[in-house]
Design a protein around this motif. Sequence first.
Motif, short mmCIF file in Angstrom:
data_model
loop_
_atom_site.label_atom_id
_atom_site.label_comp_id
_atom_site.label_asym_id
_atom_site.label_seq_id
_atom_site.Cartn_x
_atom_site.Cartn_y
_atom_site.Cartn_z
N HIS A 179 0.81 -1.22 0.00
CA HIS A 179 0.00 0.00 0.00
C HIS A 179 0.85 1.28 0.00
CE1 HIS A 179 -3.40 2.61 1.25
NE2 HIS A 179 -2.45 3.23 1.92
N HIS A 225 1.15 4.34 -3.12
CA HIS A 225 0.93 5.79 -3.07
C HIS A 225 1.79 6.51 -4.10
CE1 HIS A 225 -1.97 6.91 -0.06
NE2 HIS A 225 -1.48 6.04 0.80
N SER A 273 1.10 10.04 5.25
CA SER A 273 -0.35 9.94 5.39
C SER A 273 -0.67 9.62 6.84
CB SER A 273 -0.88 8.83 4.49
OG SER A 273 -0.58 7.58 5.07
N HIS A 281 1.22 6.19 7.52
CA HIS A 281 2.62 5.94 7.22
C HIS A 281 3.38 7.19 6.85
CE1 HIS A 281 -0.41 4.03 4.63
NE2 HIS A 281 -0.13 5.04 3.84
N ASP A 314 -6.17 7.59 0.15
CA ASP A 314 -6.22 6.19 -0.27
C ASP A 314 -7.22 5.99 -1.41
OD1 ASP A 314 -4.36 5.68 1.61
OD2 ASP A 314 -5.70 4.66 3.02
ZN LIG Z 1 -2.38 5.22 2.57
#
Ligand SMILES: [Zn+2]
Lengths: 347, 226
Positions: free
Chosen positions: A120, A124, A145, A148, A314
């Motif tokens: 994931h 990004h 984000s 993370h 996301d």
């Molecule tokens: Zn994310």
Amino acid sequence: MIPPPDASPCYILGLESSCDETAAAVVADGRRIMSNIISSQIELHARYGGVVPEIASRRHLEQINLIIGEALSEAGLTLKELHAIAVSSGPGLVGALLIGVSTAKALAYAARLPLIAVNHVEAHLYANHLTGAGIRYPLIALIASGGHTALLLMPEPEQIVSLGQTRDDAAGETFDKVARAMGLGYPGGPQIDRLASSGRPDAVDFPRAYLDEKARFDFSFSGLKSAVINHLHHLRQKKEELSLADLAASFQEALVRVLVDKTVAAAKEHHAACVLLAGGVAANSRLRTLLRSELAQALPAVPLYFPPPLLCTDNAAMIAAAAFPRYRCGLYAPLDLNASASLTPGC
Amino acid sequence: MALLSADTLLAEYTLNIRKTHSERLLPLIDALLRESAVEREQLEAVAVAVGPGSFTGIRIGVATARALAQGLAIPAAGVSTLKALAEAVPTPGALICPLLDARRNEVYGALYRRQSAPSLRLEELIAPAATALDNLIGQLHRYQEPIIFTGEGLAAYGPPLTAALGSQAVLPPAPLRLCRASWVALCGRRLLERNPAASYEELLPQYLRRPEAERRLAERQKEGSP
Ligand SMILES: [Zn+2]
């Protein structure tokens, strides 16, 4: 490798359920968005002041098949016309990830399509591949984000090296927690960004954790978070005049400075040909302005790219885009693929 | 999982081990179909246990069933785990109480009566719910006749049940207490006979319990209100 013009495009369906957005998207050749459906749960979690994993998992399951149906119909494609199904398998909330992973596996099995597992955080970065940006290598990417904060190096296409990540709170998480302590709403990022625009960034000198030489590309924001919260308590106790705008601006400046300085230093050290910004915090106006000006000063020839807001947060288009190089290399996931809460980039 | 064709059980796997359902489920479905020489496209419907039980475990099953049904364009049926457990007891007139461990000192339980021939249907006497074991025992005391217990909750709750209910409590041996996929398939087929168009879109878990955060918020709001 760009396919010849007469070749039919490669369609990948991406699924995303790692936190509080249920999303499905179809992307052609890893670059062209055919559909990008996102069902956000922000309102569902707002009254809890943060994402509640059990509530998120329940909603993902209620939504995901519907969202898949919408993504396919908007793209004008049937399941059989797809080339692969991609899913983010981590990092994130494991119960939430499992909805996407279980669904992707069963759907791929039913339709006899290859399954591709995507990291994931790495995905990004691929949001920038969907905007037609002139991406060149080696590149440095800052992904920040709510879940993370990571500094990544791509020496060449399809090769990802993790330079550093957060040791405690993620950047967006820090925004949310500070906003909550200040009595602002959830999510906190946009609230602080707005409030800070009318405050003085030098009003309070908050700590900036640059860490030691070995960890110079890692991040730590828990000290900053505590300092802001302590400062807030202190002011309230002494019943001193409190400017929330000054506080927001000073906090934001401390956090954004560290992100910018480390990104620019990494770009210098690795002779980056371009710098990418992605993740929900990439929507922060101060981060964009400061990174742009600092980069222009230190490395005038190196362009900065960041995706539009819809692709910063996301989404599943970035999952499908990130899956494309893996699809071409035949890197398929097995049927016993599991979700992983703590998957690190570059593995 | 199990594969049912008309009234014939073609194949069934039961694994009662600690490895995540997420890793196991689809490889087992694939193995089951291969062994049975059935192509996935030949499946006519899918049935799944929708709970109660471990929230995450149930969701993996339901998500898998929903996506299989969507991908194969076939109907899907959700079956109560407690009902599927009770199906395994065929005795006419019997009282059947399936029990699962619900943690936090509670059980998921229900009470059924197997009707006499020719219907032999299960009549629901106590609806599935999460409740304290003592509370359930209080309700069961009223039926002064033997009750056949089933379900994995018996591993922990067998001794207190026997202590409270004496000879009224009938505890079958462990292999008979598992929720077998063949019963889920059978119950699913009956549901689909009544509703042939049952869609994956309506297929959802039966949690019987709100999320912890939601309950705490409701409690706080109750305290806060005058
Ligand atoms: Zn994310």
